[in-house]
Design a protein around this motif. Structure first.
Motif, PDB file in Angstrom:
ATOM      1  N   LEU A 248       0.900  -1.163   0.019  1.00 39.10           N
ATOM      2  CA  LEU A 248       0.035  -0.029   0.059  1.00 39.10           C
ATOM      3  C   LEU A 248       0.808   1.119   0.047  1.00 39.10           C
ATOM      4  O   LEU A 248       0.464   2.131  -0.626  1.00 39.10           O
ATOM      5  N   VAL A 249       1.935   1.406   0.756  1.00 35.94           N
ATOM      6  CA  VAL A 249       2.700   2.452   0.800  1.00 35.94           C
ATOM      7  C   VAL A 249       3.321   2.600  -0.590  1.00 35.94           C
ATOM      8  O   VAL A 249       3.724   3.683  -1.134  1.00 35.94           O
ATOM      9  N   PHE A 250       3.894   1.676  -1.258  1.00 38.42           N
ATOM     10  CA  PHE A 250       4.386   1.458  -2.435  1.00 38.42           C
ATOM     11  C   PHE A 250       3.523   2.158  -3.614  1.00 38.42           C
ATOM     12  O   PHE A 250       3.761   2.996  -4.410  1.00 38.42           O
ATOM     13  N   ALA A 251       2.171   1.409  -3.554  1.00 41.56           N
ATOM     14  CA  ALA A 251       1.319   1.928  -4.548  1.00 41.56           C
ATOM     15  C   ALA A 251       0.852   3.516  -4.322  1.00 41.56           C
ATOM     16  O   ALA A 251       0.564   4.139  -5.079  1.00 41.56           O
ATOM     17  N   GLU A 252       0.882   4.068  -2.986  1.00 40.95           N
ATOM     18  CA  GLU A 252       0.700   5.628  -2.695  1.00 40.95           C
ATOM     19  C   GLU A 252       1.864   6.266  -3.334  1.00 40.95           C
ATOM     20  O   GLU A 252       1.359   7.338  -4.156  1.00 40.95           O
ATOM     21  N   ARG A 253       3.178   5.767  -3.088  1.00 38.51           N
ATOM     22  CA  ARG A 253       4.116   6.718  -3.560  1.00 38.51           C
ATOM     23  C   ARG A 253       4.075   6.537  -5.242  1.00 38.51           C
ATOM     24  O   ARG A 253       4.728   7.582  -6.234  1.00 38.51           O
ATOM     25  N   ALA A 254       3.603   5.354  -5.842  1.00 38.76           N
ATOM     26  CA  ALA A 254       3.840   5.112  -7.224  1.00 38.76           C
ATOM     27  C   ALA A 254       2.509   5.533  -8.093  1.00 38.76           C
ATOM     28  O   ALA A 254       2.516   5.551  -9.251  1.00 38.76           O
ATOM     29  N   SER A 255       1.576   6.119  -7.251  1.00 38.36           N
ATOM     30  CA  SER A 255       0.337   6.508  -8.120  1.00 38.36           C
ATOM     31  C   SER A 255       0.252   7.535  -9.047  1.00 38.36           C
ATOM     32  O   SER A 255      -0.316   7.214 -10.110  1.00 38.36           O
ATOM     33  N   ARG A 256       1.104   8.309  -9.127  1.00 37.54           N
ATOM     34  CA  ARG A 256       1.402   9.387 -10.214  1.00 37.54           C
ATOM     35  C   ARG A 256       2.136   8.953 -11.514  1.00 37.54           C
ATOM     36  O   ARG A 256       2.082   9.346 -12.369  1.00 37.54           O
ATOM     37  N   ARG A 257       2.501   7.508 -11.144  1.00 43.10           N
ATOM     38  CA  ARG A 257       3.354   7.198 -12.318  1.00 43.10           C
ATOM     39  C   ARG A 257       2.343   6.233 -13.258  1.00 43.10           C
ATOM     40  O   ARG A 257       2.942   5.662 -14.293  1.00 43.10           O
ATOM     41  N   ILE A 258       1.342   5.877 -12.676  1.00 41.35           N
ATOM     42  CA  ILE A 258       0.237   5.385 -13.437  1.00 41.35           C
ATOM     43  C   ILE A 258      -0.429   6.235 -14.546  1.00 41.35           C
ATOM     44  O   ILE A 258      -1.125   7.013 -14.174  1.00 41.35           O
ATOM     45  N   GLY A 259       0.104   6.106 -15.848  1.00 41.35           N
ATOM     46  CA  GLY A 259      -0.453   6.997 -16.866  1.00 41.35           C
ATOM     47  C   GLY A 259      -2.091   6.958 -17.271  1.00 41.35           C
ATOM     48  O   GLY A 259      -2.645   7.982 -17.422  1.00 41.35           O
ATOM     49  N   ASP A 260      -2.606   5.813 -17.116  1.00 36.70           N
ATOM     50  CA  ASP A 260      -4.136   5.648 -17.576  1.00 36.70           C
ATOM     51  C   ASP A 260      -4.795   6.305 -16.205  1.00 36.70           C
ATOM     52  O   ASP A 260      -4.809   5.837 -15.215  1.00 36.70           O
ATOM     53  N   ALA A 261      -5.582   7.629 -16.528  1.00 35.14           N
ATOM     54  CA  ALA A 261      -6.235   8.010 -15.252  1.00 35.14           C
ATOM     55  C   ALA A 261      -7.367   7.031 -14.926  1.00 35.14           C
ATOM     56  O   ALA A 261      -7.512   7.093 -13.540  1.00 35.14           O
ATOM     57  N   ARG A 262      -8.188   6.232 -15.657  1.00 34.66           N
ATOM     58  CA  ARG A 262      -9.025   5.258 -15.096  1.00 34.66           C
ATOM     59  C   ARG A 262      -8.492   4.264 -14.206  1.00 34.66           C
ATOM     60  O   ARG A 262      -8.932   4.037 -12.960  1.00 34.66           O
TER      61      ARG A 262
ATOM     62  N   ARG B  11      -5.681   4.542 -12.724  1.00 32.92           N
ATOM     63  CA  ARG B  11      -5.159   5.155 -11.505  1.00 32.92           C
ATOM     64  C   ARG B  11      -6.169   5.327 -10.318  1.00 32.92           C
ATOM     65  O   ARG B  11      -5.863   5.236  -9.235  1.00 32.92           O
ATOM     66  N   GLY B  12      -7.272   5.704 -11.026  1.00 32.73           N
ATOM     67  CA  GLY B  12      -8.552   5.628  -9.990  1.00 32.73           C
ATOM     68  C   GLY B  12      -8.920   4.330  -9.552  1.00 32.73           C
ATOM     69  O   GLY B  12      -9.316   4.355  -8.253  1.00 32.73           O
ATOM     70  N   GLU B  13      -9.011   3.320 -10.448  1.00 31.04           N
ATOM     71  CA  GLU B  13      -8.976   2.007  -9.745  1.00 31.04           C
ATOM     72  C   GLU B  13      -8.179   1.628  -8.817  1.00 31.04           C
ATOM     73  O   GLU B  13      -8.637   0.939  -7.671  1.00 31.04           O
TER      74      GLU B  13
END
Length: 242
Positions: free
Chosen positions: A29-43, A45-47
């Protein structure tokens, strides 16, 4: 859900060498939080964010229960309340008592499954009801174990004295039920202890065998058992199957 989140991150991120395993939920979860902005697809990223919300909520729901068990283990090991003040994040022993009481209140539910009010009276009543239910469950377990032991002993005794019991009814019914009982006993001997279903099956077999032997003895005017031991085995089989 943690596996789904990890798979999403693995597919969307170019660098995943430090991606934690799905079982390492907090680190993931900590990794996903830090990497959130690196997910290019907005949909996506929201999922991923929604999945994080769900998983953090699940963790939140586990924390108090696990911390409460840790407190109970510490107290069972004679740890003083004073030593639990700082670990519980409070400032005094009364504060530690109050926090633990609130944690127990969060776990306490009424008979209808609705959480009780956090008043001392409501919490005490809910905890007392839970303790009574647990005591009743222990009694039921002890009764079930005692019955299982009695049924198993009766079945083995009946099997041991089968040669001295009146079993030839001309229709093979008594032999059939003896065969069923023998099959269940073989299963029990293999696993070492009877299951609830096996106890029920043995009880049914004992009921059928004892009832049919006694009926045959009555209509044929013969003795149901040739020895005192066999008679005792027949009586035991009848008594535990009632």
């Amino acid at each position: 859900m943690s596996t789904q989140l990890r798979d999403l991150l693995e597919q969307q991120l170019s660098e995943t060498s430090s991606l934690p395993a799905a079982e390492e939920l907090y680190a993931l979860l900590v990794f996903a939080e830090r990497a959130s902005r690196r997910i290019g697809d907005a949909r996506l990223r929201g999922e991923a964010a929604v999945q994080r919300v769900l998983l953090w909520q699940w963790l939140r729901e586990q924390i108090d229960a696990h911390q409460l068990r840790a407190v109970d283990d510490a107290r069972a090991s004679d740890v003083e309340w004073a030593r639990l003040v700082r670990p519980l994040g409070v400032e005094s022993v009364p504060g530690a008592h109050n926090k633990v009481r609130r944690m127990r209140a969060d776990e306490a539910v009424g008979a209808d499954g609705v959480p009780v009010r956090r008043t001392p009276e409501a919490v005490s009543a809910a905890l007392a009801a839970r303790a009574a239910e647990e005591a009743e469950a222990r009694v039921r377990t002890q009764v079930a174990l005692a019955r299982a032991g009695a049924v198993l002993a009766a079945a083995r005794s009946m099997r041991a004295h089968a040669a001295d019991l009146l079993t030839d009814d001309g229709e093979g019914e008594i032999d059939f039920w003896f065969g069923e009982m023998e099959a269940v006993l073989a299963e029990v001997d293999e696993i070492g202890a009877p299951t609830e279903a096996q106890v029920s099956s043995l009880s049914a077999c004992l009921s059928q065998v004892s009832r049919r032997i006694r009926a045959l003895a009555e209509v044929s005017a013969r003795q149901a058992a040739d020895t005192a031991e066999a008679a005792a085995a027949l009586e035991a089989g009848a008594s535990v199957s009632r």
